[in-house]
Design an enzyme around this catalytic site. Structure first.
Site, PDB file in Angstrom:
ATOM      1  N   ASP A 125       0.839  -1.194   0.000  1.00  0.00           N
ATOM      2  CA  ASP A 125       0.000   0.000   0.000  1.00  0.00           C
ATOM      3  C   ASP A 125       0.877   1.248   0.000  1.00  0.00           C
ATOM      4  OD1 ASP A 125      -2.546   1.200  -0.027  1.00  0.00           O
ATOM      5  OD2 ASP A 125      -2.371   1.657   2.111  1.00  0.00           O
ATOM      6  N   HIS A 132      -4.062  14.130   0.448  1.00  0.00           N
ATOM      7  CA  HIS A 132      -4.192  13.292   1.651  1.00  0.00           C
ATOM      8  C   HIS A 132      -2.976  13.462   2.560  1.00  0.00           C
ATOM      9  CE1 HIS A 132      -4.983   9.873   4.258  1.00  0.00           C
ATOM     10  NE2 HIS A 132      -3.816   9.350   3.934  1.00  0.00           N
ATOM     11  N   GLU A 198     -10.099   3.961   3.942  1.00  0.00           N
ATOM     12  CA  GLU A 198      -9.255   4.722   3.029  1.00  0.00           C
ATOM     13  C   GLU A 198      -9.739   4.415   1.616  1.00  0.00           C
ATOM     14  OE1 GLU A 198      -5.055   4.132   3.949  1.00  0.00           O
ATOM     15  OE2 GLU A 198      -5.227   5.636   5.543  1.00  0.00           O
ATOM     16  N   GLU A 200      -9.299   4.071  -2.011  1.00  0.00           N
ATOM     17  CA  GLU A 200      -8.101   3.873  -2.846  1.00  0.00           C
ATOM     18  C   GLU A 200      -8.474   3.151  -4.135  1.00  0.00           C
ATOM     19  OE1 GLU A 200      -4.649   2.291  -0.898  1.00  0.00           O
ATOM     20  OE2 GLU A 200      -5.171   3.153   1.057  1.00  0.00           O
ATOM     21  N   ASP A 232      -8.825   0.412   2.192  1.00  0.00           N
ATOM     22  CA  ASP A 232      -7.789   0.021   3.154  1.00  0.00           C
ATOM     23  C   ASP A 232      -8.279   0.401   4.557  1.00  0.00           C
ATOM     24  OD1 ASP A 232      -5.389  -0.578   4.415  1.00  0.00           O
ATOM     25  OD2 ASP A 232      -4.516   1.375   3.950  1.00  0.00           O
ATOM     26  N   ARG A 236      -7.234   3.919  13.382  1.00  0.00           N
ATOM     27  CA  ARG A 236      -6.375   5.099  13.605  1.00  0.00           C
ATOM     28  C   ARG A 236      -5.734   5.116  14.992  1.00  0.00           C
ATOM     29  NH1 ARG A 236      -5.416   6.097   8.559  1.00  0.00           N
ATOM     30  NH2 ARG A 236      -7.281   6.627   7.362  1.00  0.00           N
ATOM     31  N   GLN A 239      -2.960   2.608  14.969  1.00  0.00           N
ATOM     32  CA  GLN A 239      -1.910   3.149  14.096  1.00  0.00           C
ATOM     33  C   GLN A 239      -1.091   4.224  14.812  1.00  0.00           C
ATOM     34  OE1 GLN A 239      -3.560   4.716  10.447  1.00  0.00           O
ATOM     35  NE2 GLN A 239      -1.579   5.216   9.566  1.00  0.00           N
ATOM     36  N   LYS A 252      -3.630  -2.073  10.032  1.00  0.00           N
ATOM     37  CA  LYS A 252      -4.063  -2.191   8.640  1.00  0.00           C
ATOM     38  C   LYS A 252      -4.044  -3.620   8.095  1.00  0.00           C
ATOM     39  CE  LYS A 252      -2.797   2.525   7.374  1.00  0.00           C
ATOM     40  NZ  LYS A 252      -3.821   2.954   6.405  1.00  0.00           N
ATOM     41  N   THR A 256      -8.750  -5.585   4.021  1.00  0.00           N
ATOM     42  CA  THR A 256      -8.644  -4.666   2.898  1.00  0.00           C
ATOM     43  C   THR A 256      -9.638  -5.178   1.862  1.00  0.00           C
ATOM     44  OG1 THR A 256      -6.299  -4.290   3.346  1.00  0.00           O
ATOM     45  CG2 THR A 256      -7.089  -3.699   1.147  1.00  0.00           C
ATOM     46  N   THR A 348      -4.763   6.652   0.130  1.00  0.00           N
ATOM     47  CA  THR A 348      -6.036   7.377   0.190  1.00  0.00           C
ATOM     48  C   THR A 348      -6.095   8.459  -0.877  1.00  0.00           C
ATOM     49  OG1 THR A 348      -5.968   7.068   2.561  1.00  0.00           O
ATOM     50  CG2 THR A 348      -7.574   8.641   1.725  1.00  0.00           C
ATOM     51  N   GLU A 362      -9.731  12.580   7.755  1.00  0.00           N
ATOM     52  CA  GLU A 362      -9.696  13.918   7.157  1.00  0.00           C
ATOM     53  C   GLU A 362     -11.071  14.585   7.172  1.00  0.00           C
ATOM     54  OE1 GLU A 362      -7.788  11.655   3.842  1.00  0.00           O
ATOM     55  OE2 GLU A 362      -7.176  13.674   3.264  1.00  0.00           O
TER      56      GLU A 362
HETATM   57 MN    MN Z   1      -3.868   3.009   2.691  1.00  0.00          MN
END
Ligand code: MN
Length: 419
Positions: A125, A132, A198, A200, A232, A236, A239, A252, A256, A348, A362
């Site tokens: 990824d 982003h 995310e 993507e 994805d 948070r 992370q 993550k 997915t 993202t 975001e």
């Molecule tokens: Mn990602």
């Protein structure tokens, strides 16, 4: 290029996702049957596994569609990809007399269940949207230091897990993990409370290079078999605590999601476009010899359990700073061997506007600005039972190249066993 007409009448509208111009590849089953390879046309699926078995398609010495994955075709290379696409186009075109022969191989999409279209070899990824990266950097480091010093020169990525990739419609189990509140002395363990998406695009690699042998951007572009939508899913809070110094790990790898139809690079040729202007010249090994992005309109919806969906983001893949071909060329620049079936996430996809942001992180600015959905619910991050759906469509002159949708419903975290 305009709409190519087919004797499959539902493929001839300007709105269908699957006109003859598209012909995306998937794996499907109908009640009681095994999964097999199919091609979407209008509101139908053409059963190419059965066609091959009955001698209506021959691409190589051995069978190509006897397994419920498209990897065998990928391995045969761009010439065979084009030959197959030409055969399909010829057989399905309006004015040909194939309808009586092929009608028995058409299955209504509404009767079919869709499965993973490929066997994912490895999954990487990236972080290739400047909007982003700027938004996230501004939140964590302030507007003055938003982009890391390397960002305009190098496509940032991390190695993910192929085992986590699931097809649209698969439930997503909320992960447990280690988190630490800013004012806490020690971390705790439990369900993620900042579960995010995310938005993507995933590029599917149809070729390979030997270990130690880099590939050029032009070669990389020719190695991309097709594209899917990719979510994805990201925790948070996990992370934030784990990511330094080696990057995302448990945040993550729990799921997915990808959309079930592989839209081929060949179908996307008419909508190629160049990336936004470069702020600084890229190093020669990353320069693209022709336009390598695609104009793909992307939408994200969120639906609380049992409620209607609200559009929470609308953006476009043409906003990316680095194309998938550049990501692939960079990935192999050290000599890393890439393989048939590798999946590369774009990172993202966010546009410049507030409603064009591709993650809740975001959209809610780190949880400080909650979203009010059309149904009245308020959300910062995802709650159990919520369904998140990505949609993608490219618009040609009088036709659409649709990706379908990539959807997942979040289920509660498992009770964690205690020793
Ligand atoms: Mn990602």
């Amino acid at each position: 290029m305009s709409l190519k007409r087919s004797w499959v009448q539902s493929a001839n509208s300007a709105e269908t996702f699957f006109p003859l111009n598209n012909l995306p590849y998937g794996v499907f089953s109908v009640a009681g049957g095994d999964p097999r390879c199919g091609v979407a046309i209008g509101d139908m699926i053409l059963d190419v596994s059965a066609m091959e078995r009955n001698g209506l398609i021959a691409l190589s010495d051995g069978p190509c569609f006897d397994l419920p994955f498209w990897n065998k075709l990928m391995r045969l290379g761009p010439k065979v990809w084009q030959d197959f696409r030409n055969q399909l186009t010829a057989m399905l075109s309006e004015g040909t007399d194939n309808e009586a022969t092929l009608s028995p191989y058409l299955v209504p999409q509404e009767n079919a269940r869709l499965h993973m279209p490929l066997r994912v070899a490895e999954y990487t990824d990236f972080y290739a949207s400047k909007h982003h990266a700027t938004n996230v950097g501004t939140m964590f480091r302030g507007a003055g230091n938003a982009l890391p010093p390397n960002w305009l020169h190098i496509p940032i990525g991390y190695n993910g897990r192929a085992s986590s990739v699931v097809v649209s419609g698969t439930d997503v189990v909320r992960p447990n993990g280690q988190t630490k509140e800013p004012d806490a002395d020690t971390p705790s363990f439990g369900p993620s409370r900042r579960l995010d998406i995310e938005l993507e695009m995933g590029a599917i690699i149809g070729g390979s290079n030997a270990l130690g042998q880099p590939i050029s951007v032009a070669e990389a572009d020719a190695m991309i078999f097709g594209y899917v939508l990719l979510n994805d899913w990201s925790a948070r809070d996990i992370q934030a605590w784990e990511y330094q110094p080696l990057g995302p790990f448990q945040a993550k790898v729990f799921a997915t999601s990808i959309s079930p139809w592989i839209v081929t690079t060949a179908a996307l040729e008419p909508i190629r476009t160049s990336p936004p202007p470069r702020e600084t010249c890229l190093l020669p090994y990353l320069l693209e010899p022709k336009p390598m992005l695609f104009e793909i309109e992307l939408t994200v919806t969120m639906a609380p359990p049992g409620k209607a969906a609200t559009v929470i983001s609308e953006t476009n893949y043409d906003q990316m700073y680095y194309s998938a071909a550049q990501l692939l060329a960079h990935h192999a620049s050290s000599g890393c061997a890439m393989n048939v079936g590798d999946l590369l996430g774009s990172g993202t996809i966010s546009g410049p506007g507030k409603s064009q942001r591709g993650s809740l992180l975001e959209l809610t600015w780190g949880g400080q600005e909650p979203l009010t959905l059309d149904t009245g619910e308020i959300r910062t991050f995802i709650e159990d039972g919520d369904t998140l759906t990505l949609k993608g469509v490219a618009k040609g002159d009088g036709f659409c190249i649709g990706f379908g949708s990539c959807s997942g419903t979040v289920t509660p975290a498992p009770k964690f066993p205690r020793n």
